[in-house]
Design a protein around this motif. Structure first.
Motif, PDB file in Angstrom:
ATOM      1  N   ASN A 127      94.813  20.459  28.225  1.00 57.25           N
ATOM      2  CA  ASN A 127      95.298  20.093  26.893  1.00 57.25           C
ATOM      3  C   ASN A 127      95.105  21.234  25.885  1.00 57.25           C
ATOM      4  N   ASP A 129      92.777  13.817  24.896  1.00 56.64           N
ATOM      5  CA  ASP A 129      94.037  13.269  24.368  1.00 56.64           C
ATOM      6  C   ASP A 129      95.004  14.437  24.103  1.00 56.64           C
ATOM      7  N   PHE A 130      96.045  14.525  24.901  1.00 57.35           N
ATOM      8  CA  PHE A 130      96.959  15.681  24.838  1.00 57.35           C
ATOM      9  C   PHE A 130      97.579  15.849  23.444  1.00 57.35           C
ATOM     10  N   GLU A 131      98.141  14.755  22.904  1.00 58.00           N
ATOM     11  CA  GLU A 131      98.850  14.869  21.624  1.00 58.00           C
ATOM     12  C   GLU A 131      97.887  15.172  20.478  1.00 58.00           C
ATOM     13  N   ARG A 178      97.040  24.556  27.046  1.00 65.06           N
ATOM     14  CA  ARG A 178      98.495  24.423  26.864  1.00 65.06           C
ATOM     15  C   ARG A 178      98.882  24.648  25.411  1.00 65.06           C
ATOM     16  N   GLN A 209      89.024  13.253  32.726  1.00 63.49           N
ATOM     17  CA  GLN A 209      89.849  13.497  31.531  1.00 63.49           C
ATOM     18  C   GLN A 209      89.128  14.392  30.525  1.00 63.49           C
ATOM     19  N   THR A 211      95.075  16.709  20.644  1.00 62.55           N
ATOM     20  CA  THR A 211      94.586  18.090  20.789  1.00 62.55           C
ATOM     21  C   THR A 211      95.643  19.080  20.300  1.00 62.55           C
ATOM     22  N   LYS A 212      96.886  18.809  20.676  1.00 63.12           N
ATOM     23  CA  LYS A 212      97.987  19.686  20.253  1.00 63.12           C
ATOM     24  C   LYS A 212      98.088  19.715  18.723  1.00 63.12           C
ATOM     25  N   THR A 237      90.900  17.583  32.372  1.00 63.93           N
ATOM     26  CA  THR A 237      92.220  17.482  31.731  1.00 63.93           C
ATOM     27  C   THR A 237      92.174  18.137  30.339  1.00 63.93           C
ATOM     28  N   SER A 238      91.027  18.074  29.707  1.00 67.16           N
ATOM     29  CA  SER A 238      90.851  18.719  28.396  1.00 67.16           C
ATOM     30  C   SER A 238      91.202  20.206  28.462  1.00 67.16           C
TER      31      SER A 238
END
Ligand code: NDP
Length: 240
Positions: free
Chosen positions: A112, A58-60, A115, A104, A62-63, A108-109
């Motif tokens: 995430n 989950d990008f958000e 970044r 994902q 994780t950020k 993708t992790s």
């Protein structure tokens, strides 16, 4: 102040061994996990290392979690992308969910988390990113089109990001474990596992510590001229 190391999937198996090793070496270690609260609590009790729940796919989330870690412990200078899952099945039976969950969570992790830390690493002129790949990303594996694709992607991700970080003191490397004795491998049927062990020249499964020692080396100052490489730790199973 000791460097802050974030290990995703740090509460069990290989991740726990990495956390323990880095703590022993004097780093300030923060472990992440996905959902198994009981295992995380037991891990923190055993090791004294904080465990923080967020879904690395989950990008958000994780950020936000990495921003919080920076506030609570300091900026992440060492990132170990270790969280991973399997959802095995042959292609003709694999569902989109099995494919997508693995891509994902395992690949993708890495985007995430990286970044969320890369700007700070570049600004400070120092960073270590180690991505946990797999022998099955190098050699392929029956029933693992999803997993082999994600892990193979990690190896490309590593080489590309290494080129971007090199002039800024940010090294990016991968470790490609062979079969290691953890919950993930214990889920493999015993007869299948026996056949797999027969293909490992050193004649045994890897131990989580075998991988942890390699990660510890790659994040150390001694490895500052190593970037974009994949270190295979597989008992000679696949020489790549
Ligand atoms: P385990 O299954 O023992 O542990 C997996 C860890 O990842 C757990 O801490 C788990 O958290 C966490 N995790 C899973 N999904 C997420 C998510 N969405 N967000 C955050 N954390 C998550 O795995 P291993 O120790 O065996 O494997 C670690 C890494 O090594 C993986 O990337 C795996 O693919 C790789 N690898 C393993 C090999 C092996 O033989 N064991 C061989 C080659 C590579 P929780 O406890 O909450 O579920």
């Amino acid at each position: 102040m000791s460097r802050v190391a974030l290990v995703t999937g740090g509460t069990r198996g290989i991740g726990e061994a990495i956390c323990t090793k880095l703590k022993l070496k004097g780093y300030t270690v923060v472990a992440n996990y996905g959902g198994n609260d009981l295992a995380a609590e037991a891990f923190t009790e055993r090791t004294g290392i904080p465990a923080i729940k967020f879904d690395v796919s989950d990008f958000e989330a994780t950020k936000a979690a990495i921003e919080q870690i920076a506030q609570d412990f300091g900026p992440v200078e060492i990132l170990v992308n270790n969280a991973g899952i399997t959802r095995d099945g042959t292609m003709h039976r694999m569902t989109f969910e099995q494919w997508n969950d693995v891509i994902q969570t395992n690949l993708t992790s890495c985007f995430n988390t990286s970044r969320a830390v890369i700007d700070g690493m570049r600004e400070r002129g120092f960073g270590r990113i180690v991505n946990v790949g797999s022998v099955n990303g190098q050699a392929g594996q029956y029933g693992q089109v999803n997993y082999a694709s994600a892990k193979s992607g990690i190896h490309g991700f590593t080489k590309a990001l290494a080129q971007e970080g090199a002039a800024k003191g940010v090294t990016v490397n991968a470790v490609a474990p062979g079969y290691v004795d953890t919950d993930m491998v214990r889920a493999v049927p015993a007869d299948v596992l026996e056949k797999i062990i027969a293909t490992i020249p050193v004649g045994r499964l890897g131990k989580p510590e075998d991988i942890a020692r390699t990660v510890e080396f790659l994040v150390s100052d001694n490895a500052d001229f190593i970037t974009g490489s994949t270190l295979s730790v597989n008992g000679g199973q696949h020489m790549y």
